[in-house]
Design a protein around this motif. Structure first.
Motif, PDB file in Angstrom:
ATOM      1  N   VAL A  72       0.829  -1.200   0.000  1.00  0.00           N
ATOM      2  CA  VAL A  72       0.000   0.000   0.000  1.00  0.00           C
ATOM      3  C   VAL A  72       0.869   1.258   0.000  1.00  0.00           C
ATOM      4  CG1 VAL A  72      -1.657   1.345   1.354  1.00  0.00           C
ATOM      5  CG2 VAL A  72      -1.988  -1.102   1.050  1.00  0.00           C
ATOM      6  N   GLN A  73       1.986   1.229   0.738  1.00  0.00           N
ATOM      7  CA  GLN A  73       2.881   2.395   0.761  1.00  0.00           C
ATOM      8  C   GLN A  73       3.392   2.726  -0.628  1.00  0.00           C
ATOM      9  OE1 GLN A  73       6.039   1.731   3.566  1.00  0.00           O
ATOM     10  NE2 GLN A  73       4.900   2.657   5.262  1.00  0.00           N
ATOM     11  N   GLN A  74       3.883   1.714  -1.338  1.00  0.00           N
ATOM     12  CA  GLN A  74       4.390   1.961  -2.683  1.00  0.00           C
ATOM     13  C   GLN A  74       3.262   2.375  -3.627  1.00  0.00           C
ATOM     14  OE1 GLN A  74       7.586   2.124  -3.346  1.00  0.00           O
ATOM     15  NE2 GLN A  74       8.058   1.499  -1.249  1.00  0.00           N
ATOM     16  N   ALA A  75       2.083   1.737  -3.473  1.00  0.00           N
ATOM     17  CA  ALA A  75       0.943   2.099  -4.321  1.00  0.00           C
ATOM     18  C   ALA A  75       0.494   3.532  -4.041  1.00  0.00           C
ATOM     19  CB  ALA A  75      -0.210   1.121  -4.087  1.00  0.00           C
ATOM     20  N   GLU A  76       0.539   3.948  -2.770  1.00  0.00           N
ATOM     21  CA  GLU A  76       0.169   5.328  -2.435  1.00  0.00           C
ATOM     22  C   GLU A  76       1.154   6.321  -3.044  1.00  0.00           C
ATOM     23  OE1 GLU A  76      -0.276   5.095   1.936  1.00  0.00           O
ATOM     24  OE2 GLU A  76      -2.247   5.957   1.581  1.00  0.00           O
ATOM     25  N   THR A 256      11.670   6.580 -14.392  1.00  0.00           N
ATOM     26  CA  THR A 256      12.580   5.797 -13.550  1.00  0.00           C
ATOM     27  C   THR A 256      11.987   5.558 -12.171  1.00  0.00           C
ATOM     28  OG1 THR A 256      14.487   6.725 -14.708  1.00  0.00           O
ATOM     29  CG2 THR A 256      14.895   5.690 -12.575  1.00  0.00           C
ATOM     30  N   GLU A 257      11.436   6.602 -11.576  1.00  0.00           N
ATOM     31  CA  GLU A 257      10.839   6.450 -10.245  1.00  0.00           C
ATOM     32  C   GLU A 257       9.648   5.498 -10.284  1.00  0.00           C
ATOM     33  OE1 GLU A 257       8.455   9.026  -6.823  1.00  0.00           O
ATOM     34  OE2 GLU A 257       9.158  10.023  -8.649  1.00  0.00           O
ATOM     35  N   LEU A 258       8.792   5.644 -11.293  1.00  0.00           N
ATOM     36  CA  LEU A 258       7.607   4.797 -11.385  1.00  0.00           C
ATOM     37  C   LEU A 258       7.991   3.328 -11.569  1.00  0.00           C
ATOM     38  CD1 LEU A 258       5.375   7.047 -13.680  1.00  0.00           C
ATOM     39  CD2 LEU A 258       5.170   6.723 -11.207  1.00  0.00           C
ATOM     40  N   LEU A 259       8.989   3.067 -12.409  1.00  0.00           N
ATOM     41  CA  LEU A 259       9.433   1.686 -12.615  1.00  0.00           C
ATOM     42  C   LEU A 259      10.066   1.114 -11.352  1.00  0.00           C
ATOM     43  CD1 LEU A 259      10.969   1.915 -16.212  1.00  0.00           C
ATOM     44  CD2 LEU A 259       8.840   0.774 -15.535  1.00  0.00           C
ATOM     45  N   ALA A 260      10.864   1.925 -10.659  1.00  0.00           N
ATOM     46  CA  ALA A 260      11.520   1.452  -9.435  1.00  0.00           C
ATOM     47  C   ALA A 260      10.495   1.138  -8.350  1.00  0.00           C
ATOM     48  CB  ALA A 260      12.515   2.501  -8.943  1.00  0.00           C
ATOM     49  N   ARG A 261       9.520   2.013  -8.182  1.00  0.00           N
ATOM     50  CA  ARG A 261       8.494   1.763  -7.160  1.00  0.00           C
ATOM     51  C   ARG A 261       7.654   0.534  -7.521  1.00  0.00           C
ATOM     52  NH1 ARG A 261       8.219   5.184  -3.124  1.00  0.00           N
ATOM     53  NH2 ARG A 261       8.927   7.351  -3.344  1.00  0.00           N
ATOM     54  N   THR A 262       7.382   0.358  -8.804  1.00  0.00           N
ATOM     55  CA  THR A 262       6.635  -0.825  -9.230  1.00  0.00           C
ATOM     56  C   THR A 262       7.411  -2.093  -8.928  1.00  0.00           C
ATOM     57  OG1 THR A 262       5.571   0.447 -11.001  1.00  0.00           O
ATOM     58  CG2 THR A 262       5.528  -1.954 -11.188  1.00  0.00           C
ATOM     59  N   ALA A 263       8.741  -2.059  -9.144  1.00  0.00           N
ATOM     60  CA  ALA A 263       9.578  -3.222  -8.851  1.00  0.00           C
ATOM     61  C   ALA A 263       9.567  -3.543  -7.357  1.00  0.00           C
ATOM     62  CB  ALA A 263      11.005  -2.968  -9.330  1.00  0.00           C
ATOM     63  N   VAL A 264       9.657  -2.520  -6.521  1.00  0.00           N
ATOM     64  CA  VAL A 264       9.615  -2.741  -5.064  1.00  0.00           C
ATOM     65  C   VAL A 264       8.250  -3.263  -4.657  1.00  0.00           C
ATOM     66  CG1 VAL A 264       9.762  -1.614  -2.811  1.00  0.00           C
ATOM     67  CG2 VAL A 264      11.380  -1.004  -4.610  1.00  0.00           C
ATOM     68  N   LEU A 265       7.198  -2.736  -5.265  1.00  0.00           N
ATOM     69  CA  LEU A 265       5.850  -3.214  -4.964  1.00  0.00           C
ATOM     70  C   LEU A 265       5.731  -4.711  -5.271  1.00  0.00           C
ATOM     71  CD1 LEU A 265       2.546  -1.380  -5.804  1.00  0.00           C
ATOM     72  CD2 LEU A 265       2.788  -3.781  -6.366  1.00  0.00           C
ATOM     73  N   ILE A 266       6.229  -5.137  -6.433  1.00  0.00           N
ATOM     74  CA  ILE A 266       6.173  -6.556  -6.808  1.00  0.00           C
ATOM     75  C   ILE A 266       7.003  -7.395  -5.853  1.00  0.00           C
ATOM     76  CG2 ILE A 266       6.805  -8.213  -8.609  1.00  0.00           C
ATOM     77  CD1 ILE A 266       6.156  -6.022 -10.661  1.00  0.00           C
ATOM     78  N   ALA A 267       8.183  -6.896  -5.484  1.00  0.00           N
ATOM     79  CA  ALA A 267       9.045  -7.628  -4.550  1.00  0.00           C
ATOM     80  C   ALA A 267       8.402  -7.766  -3.183  1.00  0.00           C
ATOM     81  CB  ALA A 267      10.395  -6.919  -4.424  1.00  0.00           C
TER      82      ALA A 267
END
Length: 404
Positions: A72-76, A256-267
């Protein structure tokens, strides 16, 4: 969150530090460490004592809730960058993915689980539309008083909920077999539901994007009530073009930020997927030993999944963002109906399992009352704390019916 955040994007070490905060790293480490520990221990639910079983189940549930909070943090963060309705959509879809994973884990686990999907989605309906929304309206109504959601956006959610809710919980009892859809019916329902949801998302992210944003008071307007009914000078085409240009600029600038946050969200989601299998087997054994109602398993899944989003919705209510509350609560349930039900039906077709969706008369009555109260609230000129109190009453009655 009315519009995308166009503030300068962090780069290099600043970007890494902004995304991989201590809290985010703690949630990642806890999730993956728990997966490794369970893989090494390989606990046998049947051979475990009652206290050990309870402790294991409590520990896994706690880790899943913590990991879900990280999702939720990354999605927010993505939501703040993208703006509404795109941001809230990212958040609700992230939560629904977790719900689908947990239900699928239980269905594919040992034992018979003909009603787990029905029980989970019904519990989600009651928790989101009555408990979470009730608390939000109490908070918002008490602190801000004269609040108004966007009528068109809220009514769009409600017509979807009424149609999909009736299709899910009432129709199988009338046209299905034993409370379940036949194979042909399941295929038709799946295709029709996904098609309708796809059309809704296309409109929500395009021509009707403005219908899902906070009502803004124009200069010289006395209250949000007048603003909510004031005619818009922009056509659907103009709104769609403006929104498309805005989101395209955000995607290009902050890629770059959007891709990085998406990767952390998946992880952060992956440990939930891996832990869900263990949780399902422990939950089966625990409910069997306690002799508890089978529907409690669905309630537990719903509480695990939507606790973080409920906290997000209450924070939005505290800040007076009533349309964001509507987007989070109503939007999450629309996504749950439109994605969870088709996924469960596909699993049933592939595995040959019977999935019962037909609900009891008491739950159908409470669901109908919930949608009626929501529709009346949307039609009212302003939302008050009393509306929230009525939603909370309906949740109490649902809990009462659960143990009847």
């Amino acid at each position: 969150m009315p519009s995308p955040d166009r503030s300068p994007a962090p780069t290099g070490r600043a970007l890494v530090a902004a995304i991989l905060t201590r809290d985010a790293l703690t949630r990642l480490v806890l999730g993956w460490a728990s997966v490794a520990a369970l893989a090494a221990l390989a606990p046998d639910p049947g051979a475990s004592s009652g206290s050990v079983l309870l402790l294991l189940l409590a520990a896994i549930v706690a880790v899943i809730i913590v990991a879900a909070g990280g999702v939720v943090q990354q999605a927010e963060a993505l939501a703040r960058r993208l703006g509404d309705p795109y941001g809230t959509l990212v958040l609700t879809l992230s939560i629904v993915v977790i719900e689908v994973v947990l239900i699928a884990a239980v269905m594919l686990g040992p034992g018979e689980h003909t009603t787990i999907a029905r029980d989970s989605v019904m519990a989600v309906s009651m928790i989101i539309m009555n408990l979470a929304l009730g608390i939000c309206l109490l908070v918002a109504g008490s602190r801000h008083g004269d609040l108004r959601a966007n009528r068109v956006g809220a009514s769009t959610y409600l017509v979807l909920l009424v149609a999909l809710g009736g299709l899910t919980f009432a129709l199988p009892a009338l046209i299905g077999r034993g409370g379940a859809f036949t194979a042909v019916q399941a295929v038709v329902v799946t295709v029709a539901t996904v098609t309708l949801y796809g059309f809704f998302l296309w409109r929500q992210a395009g021509a009707q994007a403005g219908d899902f944003r906070e009502v803004e008071v124009p200069a010289g307007t006395a209250s949000p009530r007048a603003a909510a009914t004031a005619p818009s000078a922009r056509t659907d085409a103009e709104t769609s073009a403006s929104d498309a240009a805005g989101i395209t600029q955000v995607l290009a600038t902050h890629r770059t930020e959007l891709l990085a946050r998406t990767a952390v969200l998946i992880a952060t989601v992956l440990p939930i997927v891996l832990l869900s299998h263990h949780m399902a087997s422990l939950l089966d054994e625990g409910l069997a030993r306690l002799g508890a109602p089978a529907a409690l398993g669905g309630v537990l899944i719903a509480m695990i999944v939507f606790t973080p989003e409920t906290i997000t919705a209450v924070r939005a209510a505290s800040g007076g963002e009533i349309q964001r509350v509507v987007n989070l609560c109503h939007g999450a349930l629309v996504s749950s109906y439109a994605l969870t039900i088709p996924t469960v039906l596909v699993i049933s077709l592939l595995t040959g399992q019977q999935v019962v969706f037909a609900e009891s008369g008491a739950n159908l009555l409470l669901l109908g009352a919930t949608f009626a109260v929501s529709a009346i609230s949307v039609a009212a000129e302003r939302v008050t704390a009393v509306h929230g109190a009525v939603h909370l009453l309906l949740f109490v009655l649902y809990a009462l019916a659960l143990f009847a």
